[in-house]
Each structure stands twice: as C-alpha cells, then as structure tokens.
Design an enzyme around this catalytic site. Structure first.
Site, PDB file in Angstrom:
ATOM      1  N   PHE A   1      39.193  42.883  46.502  1.00  8.42           N
ATOM      2  CA  PHE A   1      40.211  43.787  45.971  1.00  8.42           C
ATOM      3  C   PHE A   1      40.947  43.117  44.837  1.00  8.42           C
ATOM      4  O   PHE A   1      40.958  41.891  44.720  1.00  8.42           O
ATOM      5  CB  PHE A   1      41.173  44.293  47.065  1.00  8.42           C
ATOM      6  CG  PHE A   1      42.012  43.257  47.730  1.00  8.42           C
ATOM      7  CD1 PHE A   1      43.279  42.939  47.257  1.00  8.42           C
ATOM      8  CD2 PHE A   1      41.557  42.608  48.877  1.00  8.42           C
ATOM      9  CE1 PHE A   1      44.080  42.003  47.896  1.00  8.42           C
ATOM     10  CE2 PHE A   1      42.344  41.669  49.526  1.00  8.42           C
ATOM     11  CZ  PHE A   1      43.603  41.361  49.035  1.00  8.42           C
TER      12      PHE A   1
ATOM     13  N   PHE B   1      49.386  49.318  45.108  1.00  7.83           N
ATOM     14  CA  PHE B   1      48.947  48.274  46.030  1.00  7.83           C
ATOM     15  C   PHE B   1      47.702  47.561  45.498  1.00  7.83           C
ATOM     16  O   PHE B   1      47.785  46.449  45.004  1.00  7.83           O
ATOM     17  CB  PHE B   1      48.709  48.866  47.414  1.00  7.83           C
ATOM     18  CG  PHE B   1      48.199  47.913  48.461  1.00  7.83           C
ATOM     19  CD1 PHE B   1      48.514  46.560  48.454  1.00  7.83           C
ATOM     20  CD2 PHE B   1      47.390  48.373  49.485  1.00  7.83           C
ATOM     21  CE1 PHE B   1      48.038  45.688  49.426  1.00  7.83           C
ATOM     22  CE2 PHE B   1      46.911  47.511  50.463  1.00  7.83           C
ATOM     23  CZ  PHE B   1      47.236  46.174  50.437  1.00  7.83           C
TER      24      PHE B   1
ATOM     25  N   HIS C   1      43.911  36.626  53.306  1.00 10.69           N
ATOM     26  CA  HIS C   1      42.822  36.932  52.388  1.00 10.69           C
ATOM     27  C   HIS C   1      42.714  35.813  51.360  1.00 10.69           C
ATOM     28  O   HIS C   1      43.724  35.389  50.802  1.00 10.69           O
ATOM     29  CB  HIS C   1      43.078  38.260  51.669  1.00 10.69           C
ATOM     30  CG  HIS C   1      43.117  39.432  52.592  1.00 10.69           C
ATOM     31  ND1 HIS C   1      41.995  40.158  52.902  1.00 10.69           N
ATOM     32  CD2 HIS C   1      44.139  39.986  53.286  1.00 10.69           C
ATOM     33  CE1 HIS C   1      42.326  41.127  53.745  1.00 10.69           C
ATOM     34  NE2 HIS C   1      43.632  41.037  53.997  1.00 10.69           N
TER      35      HIS C   1
ATOM     36  N   GLN D   1      39.847  48.479  45.778  1.00 11.13           N
ATOM     37  CA  GLN D   1      38.888  47.710  46.574  1.00 11.13           C
ATOM     38  C   GLN D   1      37.469  48.192  46.323  1.00 11.13           C
ATOM     39  O   GLN D   1      37.200  49.390  46.274  1.00 11.13           O
ATOM     40  CB  GLN D   1      39.215  47.845  48.066  1.00 11.13           C
ATOM     41  CG  GLN D   1      38.339  47.009  48.968  1.00 11.13           C
ATOM     42  CD  GLN D   1      38.789  47.055  50.424  1.00 11.13           C
ATOM     43  OE1 GLN D   1      39.961  47.286  50.701  1.00 11.13           O
ATOM     44  NE2 GLN D   1      37.873  46.834  51.343  1.00 11.13           N
TER      45      GLN D   1
ATOM     46  N   ARG E   1      38.008  52.311  47.804  1.00 17.68           N
ATOM     47  CA  ARG E   1      39.376  52.435  48.313  1.00 17.68           C
ATOM     48  C   ARG E   1      40.358  52.139  47.192  1.00 17.68           C
ATOM     49  O   ARG E   1      40.265  51.081  46.548  1.00 17.68           O
ATOM     50  CB  ARG E   1      39.573  51.452  49.469  1.00 17.68           C
ATOM     51  CG  ARG E   1      40.888  51.568  50.191  1.00 17.68           C
ATOM     52  CD  ARG E   1      40.882  50.646  51.409  1.00 17.68           C
ATOM     53  NE  ARG E   1      42.123  50.689  52.108  1.00 17.68           N
ATOM     54  CZ  ARG E   1      42.735  49.634  52.638  1.00 17.68           C
ATOM     55  NH1 ARG E   1      42.191  48.434  52.549  1.00 17.68           N
ATOM     56  NH2 ARG E   1      43.873  49.769  53.261  1.00 17.68           N
TER      57      ARG E   1
ATOM     58  N   ASN F   1      38.541  41.604  53.934  1.00 19.29           N
ATOM     59  CA  ASN F   1      37.889  41.143  55.158  1.00 19.29           C
ATOM     60  C   ASN F   1      38.302  42.001  56.346  1.00 19.29           C
ATOM     61  O   ASN F   1      39.135  42.891  56.227  1.00 19.29           O
ATOM     62  CB  ASN F   1      38.204  39.656  55.403  1.00 19.29           C
ATOM     63  CG  ASN F   1      39.682  39.392  55.611  1.00 19.29           C
ATOM     64  OD1 ASN F   1      40.380  40.123  56.303  1.00 19.29           O
ATOM     65  ND2 ASN F   1      40.183  38.322  55.000  1.00 19.29           N
TER      66      ASN F   1
ATOM     67  N   LEU G   1      49.916  39.366  52.198  1.00 21.07           N
ATOM     68  CA  LEU G   1      48.488  39.115  52.438  1.00 21.07           C
ATOM     69  C   LEU G   1      48.132  37.631  52.338  1.00 21.07           C
ATOM     70  O   LEU G   1      47.020  37.236  52.690  1.00 21.07           O
ATOM     71  CB  LEU G   1      47.644  39.909  51.438  1.00 21.07           C
ATOM     72  CG  LEU G   1      47.802  41.429  51.512  1.00 21.07           C
ATOM     73  CD1 LEU G   1      46.982  42.096  50.413  1.00 21.07           C
ATOM     74  CD2 LEU G   1      47.414  41.964  52.876  1.00 21.07           C
TER      75      LEU G   1
END
Length: 153
Positions: free
Chosen positions: A91, A38, A104, A41, A33, A80, A100
C-alpha cells in the site's frame, strides 16, 4: 539497505518474474482497495481482490524489521494479514499512518508521480473500498536513480 529482502521482492515483482514456472508480477494487476484519506492498496496479482498474491520467496515471508515509519503521504509499505505474512500486496499512504508502525514493513517512498497516487485515492469505491472501475497497472518496472535515496533514521 534497511529492508533489502522486502525491496528485492517488490523490485522483482515490478520488473516481472517467474514464480512456480509462471509469469508473475504487478503488470496488469489492479489497485483493489482505495480509502480516501488513508491509502491505496494493490499487488494481488493472483486473485485481484486482496486475498491472494505471492512473494518471490514463496507464499509469504517474514517481516524484516520496523525501522522505517509511515511518516506521511507517499510511503510504500507491505500489506499483510498479521505478523510475518508478507506476500506481494503493498500500500501507499495518503496521510501519516503512524498507528501502522511496528505492524507493516515500510520499504519505499514515492519519488515521482504522487499526483497519480492522489488521483487514485479519490476514486469512487463501493462499501468495501473496492474501486467501482478497475485501476490497472498497465506497465511497471524499476528506474535507476542517479543517486541512492537516503533517509536519516
């Protein structure tokens, strides 16, 4: 030593280990990903699509704490599926992602190679943020630092 269990999980998977008697780790896995502006991942070494992975502690393990924040590009954090669902997926941030924080577990920082992370972040993806071509971790491990990385909290 802020999140030693999380760091140990990542380190052992980076170095390669055995889980349930089988070889396990990040080597030959992919970044599944990528979202430009951003994060990138990876860490799903079982299914390679973001639905798998395992920790060294079992399928999943609990969040240790949220003392560290996603302060800018280069922070390493556990991906997660909600509270206390850490496995092997992680990530690396490409920007500040403070929304976040508290969701995370942040456990590391890119000390070298941020140019590679940024290049991965510019990879062409499909509509689901999956890279059009595999971005494979061909080798990995851990490096001994001359001095421990220290961050004032």
């Amino acid at each position: 030593n802020t999140v030693p269990k999380t760091v140990a999980n990542f380190k052992q998977l980076a170095e390669g280990t055995k889980i349930d008697g089988k070889d396990a780790g990040y080597k030959d896995s992919i970044f599944h990903r990528v979202i430009d502006g951003f994060m990138i991942q990876g860490g799903d070494f079982t299914r390679r699509d973001g639905t798998g992975g395992k920790s060294i502690y079992g399928e999943r393990f609990n969040d240790e704490n949220f003392k560290l924040s996603h302060l800018g590009p280069g922070w390493l954090s556990m991906a997660n599926a909600g509270t206390d669902t850490n496995g092997s997926q992680f990530f690396i941030t490409l920007v500040t992602t403070t929304w976040l924080d508290g969701k995370h577990v942040v456990f590391g920082y890119v000390l070298e190679g941020m140019d590679v992370v940024k290049t991965i972040g510019k990879t062409k993806t499909d509509g689901g943020n999956k890279p059009l071509k595999d971005i494979k971790i061909v080798d990995c491990g851990s490096l001994k630092l001359d001095e421990p990385f220290h961050l004032e909290l």
